[in-house]
Design an enzyme around this catalytic site. Structure first.
Site, PDB file in Angstrom:
ATOM      1  N   ASN A 185       0.871  -1.179   0.000  1.00  0.00           N
ATOM      2  CA  ASN A 185       0.000   0.000   0.000  1.00  0.00           C
ATOM      3  C   ASN A 185       0.906   1.227   0.000  1.00  0.00           C
ATOM      4  O   ASN A 185       1.400   1.642   1.048  1.00  0.00           O
ATOM      5  CB  ASN A 185      -0.901  -0.030   1.246  1.00  0.00           C
ATOM      6  CG  ASN A 185      -1.747   1.226   1.367  1.00  0.00           C
ATOM      7  OD1 ASN A 185      -1.864   1.996   0.410  1.00  0.00           O
ATOM      8  ND2 ASN A 185      -2.336   1.437   2.536  1.00  0.00           N
ATOM      9  N   TRP A 186       1.095   1.784  -1.177  1.00  0.00           N
ATOM     10  CA  TRP A 186       2.035   2.909  -1.296  1.00  0.00           C
ATOM     11  C   TRP A 186       1.477   4.216  -0.753  1.00  0.00           C
ATOM     12  O   TRP A 186       2.202   5.201  -0.621  1.00  0.00           O
ATOM     13  CB  TRP A 186       2.417   3.111  -2.770  1.00  0.00           C
ATOM     14  CG  TRP A 186       3.325   2.066  -3.318  1.00  0.00           C
ATOM     15  CD1 TRP A 186       4.030   1.132  -2.614  1.00  0.00           C
ATOM     16  CD2 TRP A 186       3.646   1.842  -4.699  1.00  0.00           C
ATOM     17  NE1 TRP A 186       4.759   0.348  -3.475  1.00  0.00           N
ATOM     18  CE2 TRP A 186       4.548   0.761  -4.759  1.00  0.00           C
ATOM     19  CE3 TRP A 186       3.252   2.460  -5.892  1.00  0.00           C
ATOM     20  CZ2 TRP A 186       5.068   0.283  -5.969  1.00  0.00           C
ATOM     21  CZ3 TRP A 186       3.755   1.993  -7.090  1.00  0.00           C
ATOM     22  CH2 TRP A 186       4.662   0.914  -7.118  1.00  0.00           C
ATOM     23  N   GLU A 206      -6.890   5.460   7.377  1.00  0.00           N
ATOM     24  CA  GLU A 206      -6.627   6.858   6.999  1.00  0.00           C
ATOM     25  C   GLU A 206      -7.837   7.473   6.295  1.00  0.00           C
ATOM     26  O   GLU A 206      -8.102   8.662   6.420  1.00  0.00           O
ATOM     27  CB  GLU A 206      -5.368   6.928   6.109  1.00  0.00           C
ATOM     28  CG  GLU A 206      -4.107   6.723   6.944  1.00  0.00           C
ATOM     29  CD  GLU A 206      -2.961   6.061   6.229  1.00  0.00           C
ATOM     30  OE1 GLU A 206      -2.956   6.006   4.983  1.00  0.00           O
ATOM     31  OE2 GLU A 206      -2.052   5.553   6.924  1.00  0.00           O
ATOM     32  N   HIS A 210      -9.758   1.809   4.663  1.00  0.00           N
ATOM     33  CA  HIS A 210      -8.476   2.019   5.337  1.00  0.00           C
ATOM     34  C   HIS A 210      -8.652   3.053   6.455  1.00  0.00           C
ATOM     35  O   HIS A 210      -9.409   4.007   6.308  1.00  0.00           O
ATOM     36  CB  HIS A 210      -7.417   2.488   4.337  1.00  0.00           C
ATOM     37  CG  HIS A 210      -6.039   2.457   4.922  1.00  0.00           C
ATOM     38  ND1 HIS A 210      -5.571   3.467   5.727  1.00  0.00           N
ATOM     39  CD2 HIS A 210      -5.065   1.537   4.867  1.00  0.00           C
ATOM     40  CE1 HIS A 210      -4.348   3.151   6.128  1.00  0.00           C
ATOM     41  NE2 HIS A 210      -4.023   1.988   5.619  1.00  0.00           N
ATOM     42  N   GLY A 239       2.618  -0.828   4.415  1.00  0.00           N
ATOM     43  CA  GLY A 239       2.698   0.577   4.028  1.00  0.00           C
ATOM     44  C   GLY A 239       4.144   1.013   3.859  1.00  0.00           C
ATOM     45  O   GLY A 239       4.790   0.752   2.850  1.00  0.00           O
ATOM     46  N   GLY A 240       4.689   1.652   4.897  1.00  0.00           N
ATOM     47  CA  GLY A 240       6.037   2.223   4.844  1.00  0.00           C
ATOM     48  C   GLY A 240       7.095   1.281   4.284  1.00  0.00           C
ATOM     49  O   GLY A 240       7.885   1.674   3.410  1.00  0.00           O
TER      50      GLY A 240
END
Ligand code: PGA
Length: 252
Positions: free
Chosen positions: A10-11, A97, A95, A234-235
């Protein structure tokens, strides 16, 4: 029941087209064979460029979001139908966010799931509790409400194509991952709830990913938990070599 692991990148709102193309070439070269299903979630704007560019068969592609409605006057939104029309397979829905910064409620997420499965996208449905809820020991009730108000509206046929991602909010982007024990406890709880609602066959087949500060040095022990079927990264997905190490950890 054996479930094939899935590892997803997940960029978020990171990488330019040039950086993304470089990542794709590097990951393809390093992966060589399919260790798990691997899905990449770039920004909308260049998903199809990357799909066109990519000549291998190890990577699948998805979008990070879609609209809750079919079509219409919603400036800036992208519909599930539009994603399907360009051959995108997966879509992340709910998500944290999106919930936090864009006010997405369980009801909106319910609608997104419905419209996504209608257009035969494969949703990755995210759930997970914030820190204050975990501190009160109420994480299972919280996640159950997310499941009930969004996911459980799907029919048995519709849910068969859904992947769940348990992402405790306190672990996302913080460097503090859930311990394997915490992850397994919640994953097994979620699977139990799926079984109650949809029966053993569906609960045994549905994949539940872990997400939240998953890195090369903790992926193997988290993925070894019996109810953890891979990760939403993610990161650590932004660097090709770190991401590949995480994919390899899913194959152990
Ligand atoms: P993180 O993000 O790996 O950077 O914690 C995971 C996610 O938000 O999907």
């Amino acid at each position: 029941m054996a479930r094939k692991k899935l590892v997803a990148a997940n960029w978020k709102m990171n990488l330019t087209l040039e950086q993304a193309a470089e990542w794709l070439a590097d990951v393809d070269e390093m992966l060589q064979e399919r260790h798990a299903d691997v899905v990449v979630f770039p920004s909308y704007v260049f998903i199809t460029d990357l799909m066109d560019m990519y000549e291998g068969d190890l990577l699948l592609f998805g979008a990070q979001n879609c609209s809750h409605v079919e079509s219409g006057a919603l400036t800036g939104e992208v519909s599930a139908m539009q994603l399907a029309s360009v051959g995108i397979d997966y879509v992340i829905i709910g998500h944290s966010e999106r919930r936090t910064y864009f006010g997405e409620t369980n009801e909106i997420i319910r609608q997104k799931l419905k419209v996504a499965v209608k257009h035969e996208l494969l949703p990755v449905f995210c759930c997970g509790e914030p820190l204050e809820i975990r501190n009160q020991g109420k994480q299972q009730e919280y996640v159950l409400q997310q499941l009930r108000e969004s996911l459980f509206d799907l029919s048995p046929a519709e849910i068969a194509d859904v992947t769940i991602a348990y992402e405790p909010v306190w672990a996302i982007g913080t460097g503090i991952n859930a311990t394997p024990g915490q992850a397994q406890e919640m994953h097994s709880f979620i699977r139990g709830q799926i079984e109650e609602r949809y029966g053993k066959q569906i609960s045994g087949h549905i994949r539940i990913l872990y997400g939240g500060s998953c890195k090369p040095d903790n992926a193997a022990e988290i993925f070894a938990c019996p109810d953890v079927d891979g990760g939403l990264i993610g990161g650590a997905s932004l660097k090709a070599d770190d991401f590949v190490k995480i994919v390899m950890a899913a194959a152990l």
